[in-house]
Scaffold this motif. Structure first.
Motif, mmCIF file in Angstrom:
data_model
loop_
_atom_site.group_PDB
_atom_site.id
_atom_site.type_symbol
_atom_site.label_atom_id
_atom_site.label_comp_id
_atom_site.label_asym_id
_atom_site.label_seq_id
_atom_site.Cartn_x
_atom_site.Cartn_y
_atom_site.Cartn_z
ATOM 1 N N LEU A 98 0.740 -1.722 -0.509
ATOM 2 C CA LEU A 98 -0.382 0.224 -0.258
ATOM 3 C C LEU A 98 0.872 1.429 0.360
ATOM 4 C CD1 LEU A 98 -2.657 -0.809 2.700
ATOM 5 C CD2 LEU A 98 -3.633 -0.258 0.362
ATOM 6 N N VAL A 99 2.290 1.631 0.981
ATOM 7 C CA VAL A 99 3.181 2.549 1.027
ATOM 8 C C VAL A 99 3.178 2.649 -0.304
ATOM 9 C CG1 VAL A 99 4.822 3.202 2.129
ATOM 10 C CG2 VAL A 99 2.698 2.114 3.217
ATOM 11 N N GLY A 100 4.012 1.801 -0.540
ATOM 12 C CA GLY A 100 4.239 1.605 -2.261
ATOM 13 C C GLY A 100 3.272 1.774 -3.149
ATOM 14 N N ALA A 101 2.190 1.790 -3.737
ATOM 15 C CA ALA A 101 1.352 2.401 -4.730
ATOM 16 C C ALA A 101 1.303 3.410 -3.957
ATOM 17 C CB ALA A 101 0.184 1.321 -4.754
ATOM 18 N N ALA A 102 1.512 4.140 -2.527
ATOM 19 C CA ALA A 102 1.441 5.582 -2.942
ATOM 20 C C ALA A 102 2.449 5.655 -2.996
ATOM 21 C CB ALA A 102 0.859 5.965 -1.124
ATOM 22 N N GLU A 103 3.889 5.756 -2.985
ATOM 23 C CA GLU A 103 5.287 6.334 -3.259
ATOM 24 C C GLU A 103 4.398 6.358 -5.359
ATOM 25 O OE1 GLU A 103 7.860 7.157 -2.229
ATOM 26 O OE2 GLU A 103 7.129 6.921 -0.522
ATOM 27 N N LEU A 104 4.249 5.118 -6.148
ATOM 28 C CA LEU A 104 3.641 6.293 -7.170
ATOM 29 C C LEU A 104 2.993 7.390 -7.391
ATOM 30 C CD1 LEU A 104 2.736 1.936 -9.300
ATOM 31 C CD2 LEU A 104 4.797 3.894 -8.751
ATOM 32 N N ALA A 105 1.970 7.169 -6.786
ATOM 33 C CA ALA A 105 1.642 8.685 -7.086
ATOM 34 C C ALA A 105 1.914 9.803 -6.509
ATOM 35 C CB ALA A 105 0.114 8.200 -5.847
ATOM 36 N N TRP A 106 2.825 9.508 -5.510
ATOM 37 C CA TRP A 106 3.160 10.144 -5.130
ATOM 38 C C TRP A 106 4.924 11.010 -5.929
ATOM 39 C CZ3 TRP A 106 2.213 14.080 -1.694
ATOM 40 C CH2 TRP A 106 1.602 13.734 -0.690
ATOM 41 N N GLN A 107 4.704 10.423 -6.665
ATOM 42 C CA GLN A 107 6.656 10.834 -7.754
ATOM 43 C C GLN A 107 6.182 11.907 -8.526
ATOM 44 O OE1 GLN A 107 9.207 8.718 -7.039
ATOM 45 N NE2 GLN A 107 9.417 10.535 -8.022
ATOM 46 N N PRO A 108 5.138 11.922 -8.828
ATOM 47 C CA PRO A 108 4.650 13.531 -9.374
ATOM 48 C C PRO A 108 5.236 14.810 -8.969
ATOM 49 C CG PRO A 108 3.340 12.385 -10.592
ATOM 50 C CD PRO A 108 3.600 10.811 -9.413
ATOM 51 N N VAL A 109 4.771 14.786 -7.331
ATOM 52 C CA VAL A 109 5.061 15.460 -6.442
ATOM 53 C C VAL A 109 5.974 15.971 -6.472
ATOM 54 C CG1 VAL A 109 4.459 16.773 -4.344
ATOM 55 C CG2 VAL A 109 2.369 15.525 -5.988
ATOM 56 N N LEU A 110 7.156 14.640 -6.212
ATOM 57 C CA LEU A 110 8.602 14.762 -5.668
ATOM 58 C C LEU A 110 9.484 15.493 -7.380
ATOM 59 C CD1 LEU A 110 8.667 11.524 -3.791
ATOM 60 C CD2 LEU A 110 8.703 13.167 -2.718
ATOM 61 N N ASP A 111 9.151 15.141 -8.094
ATOM 62 C CA ASP A 111 9.500 15.356 -8.994
ATOM 63 C C ASP A 111 9.218 17.247 -9.520
ATOM 64 O OD1 ASP A 111 10.263 13.030 -10.216
ATOM 65 O OD2 ASP A 111 8.364 12.649 -11.456
ATOM 66 N N ASP A 112 8.067 17.527 -8.478
ATOM 67 C CA ASP A 112 7.486 19.053 -9.126
ATOM 68 C C ASP A 112 6.669 19.539 -8.576
ATOM 69 O OD1 ASP A 112 7.086 22.053 -10.598
ATOM 70 O OD2 ASP A 112 7.377 20.836 -12.847
ATOM 71 N N PRO A 113 7.306 19.712 -7.653
ATOM 72 C CA PRO A 113 6.140 20.282 -6.290
ATOM 73 C C PRO A 113 5.409 21.469 -6.660
ATOM 74 C CG PRO A 113 7.963 20.723 -5.120
ATOM 75 C CD PRO A 113 8.002 19.667 -6.695
ATOM 76 N N LEU A 114 6.291 22.091 -7.435
ATOM 77 C CA LEU A 114 5.401 23.584 -7.235
ATOM 78 C C LEU A 114 4.605 23.258 -8.568
ATOM 79 C CD1 LEU A 114 5.736 26.791 -6.727
ATOM 80 C CD2 LEU A 114 7.578 26.663 -8.973
#
Length: 404
Positions: A384-400
């Motif tokens: 579940l945490v790993g599935a969340a990492e997929l969704a967080w990745q675009p934010v980590l790439d470019d949060p602004l």
């Protein structure tokens, strides 16, 4: 004057380009203070301060400018950085042979809310994915938090770029079910904004453990796990999942460890998938699976409470020996610097750690000259945490761009 404006603009652009790397450092716990963030980014203290302030203004992190000094320390303590507990979340979902579950996961791999889960999975992937998204949407409504995306973990290789479940062997789903498309459609229908992603459950468990758990700091991390049915594997290289040319790499469940062994769903015999999963353990221990609880939980309970029974101990040793044989072959091919084990394999390691390590050392080329650390996974619900990492990745790439 123009030179000053240009210099200011250059610093601003440099600071903004550092937002993603800075957020990832805080997200993974590698930058607990502004001083560490400054060193990791290789920027000035002023730039690191501006970056931290920008991330705080986006509601992603908190900056404690007046932390208490540690006993015996000298000088002014550096500002402490942490994820914002009231910040946005992502919807994470997991489907496995014995049910499904939804959760809201914040930055840092923090579970904000988790659904009770369901213990039956129908043969219709659209029905199952619709139900798990509905559970996640209910969690979101109750929390009142902003959602920035969704991720799904499934017990199957997920072919790229199509996003299809190529071999859901332990579900009654058709091979090639378009799980990513179905999941994304259900997410949009539920009014949840942000992109939707899908991946193999063990791949995602490995990603989560690498960022937040037992795999942190490893350069070449091998993860092998047996959950509710079957065995999966994953490899993380320099922080990124190795998924092969089309998402199908590391199907370790179909490594042969007993040539005359049980028939496997893939058509072969004696695969890790059927020789070291919970059903194999229960069968070897002479236990008939009961109707209450998952196969994984029944196996765990027997290992924890009845390991003194000779039949249970012998069954566990047989599974450990087969698992060790498979791991040794993978070590010879991949040369990882760390192995982590999940699901029932973690319990088997805890029950007899030296036996498993000895088998791997004896059977692998490199094991006898130093060995590779074999550790248990440490995160609850790591898929579940790993599935969340997929969704967080675009934010980590470019949060602004996504949140500014």
């Amino acid at each position: 004057m123009n030179g000053k404006v240009t210099t200011h603009r250059t610093k601003l652009e440099r600071g903004r380009s550092a937002l993603g790397p800075a957020l990832e450092l805080v997200h993974t716990g590698r930058a607990p203070t502004r001083a560490v963030l400054t060193a990791e980014l290789g920027v000035t203290r002023a730039t690191a301060g501006a970056v931290a302030a920008e991330l705080e203004s986006l509601g992603l992190i908190r900056v404690d400018s007046r932390p208490g000094a540690a006993a015996g320390s000298q000088g002014r303590p550096s500002h402490r950085l942490s994820v914002d507990d009231g910040g946005p979340v992502v919807l994470a979902a997991q489907v496995h042979a014995d049910g499904f579950r939804a959760a809201l996961i914040g930055l840092g791999g923090r579970a904000v809310a988790t659904s009770p889960g369901c213990v039956t999975v129908s043969a219709d992937p659209a029905q199952v994915l619709g139900a798990v998204v509905d559970e996640g949407a209910a969690l979101l409504r109750h929390s009142g938090l902003r959602c920035v995306g969704a991720g799904l973990a499934v017990p199957s290789a997920v072919a790229e770029p199509e996003g299809t479940a190529l071999n859901p062997l332990h579900l009654a789903w058709p091979a090639g079910a378009p799980v990513r498309e179905i999941f994304a459609d259900r997410v949009r229908a539920a009014g949840i904004t942000g992109p939707a992603f899908t991946g193999n459950d063990v791949n995602l468990a490995a990603l989560a453990e690498h960022r937040h758990g037992a795999g942190r700091g490893a350069q070449h991390l091998l993860c092998v796990a047996t959950g509710h049915r079957g065995v999966g594997g994953a490899l993380v290289l320099d922080g990124r999942l190795h998924t092969g040319s089309s998402g199908l790499a590391l199907e370790v469940g179909h490594v042969t460890v007993a040539p005359e062994g049980r028939a496997c769903y893939c058509g072969s015999r004696g695969c890790l998938d059927v020789e070291t999963d919970p059903l194999a353990f229960l069968t070897a221990a002479g236990r008939t699976p009961g109707p209450e609880g998952s196969l994984l939980q029944q196996s765990r309970d027997i290992l924890r409470t009845e390991y003194g029974d000779p039949g249970v101990r012998i069954a566990a040793q047989e599974i450990v020996d087969r698992l060790g044989l498979g791991l040794a072959g993978l070590v010879n091919i991949l040369n990882p610097d760390r192995i982590i084990l999940g699901g029932l394999h973690r319990e088997l390691l805890d029950a007899d750690p030296e036996r498993l390590r000895a088998v791997v050392a004896d059977r692998s080329l490199w094991g006898r000259s130093g060995g590779v650390p074999i550790l248990p996974c440490t995160l609850d619900h790591n898929s579940l945490v790993g599935a969340a990492e997929l969704a967080w990745q675009p934010v980590l790439d470019d949060p602004l761009s996504l949140l500014g």
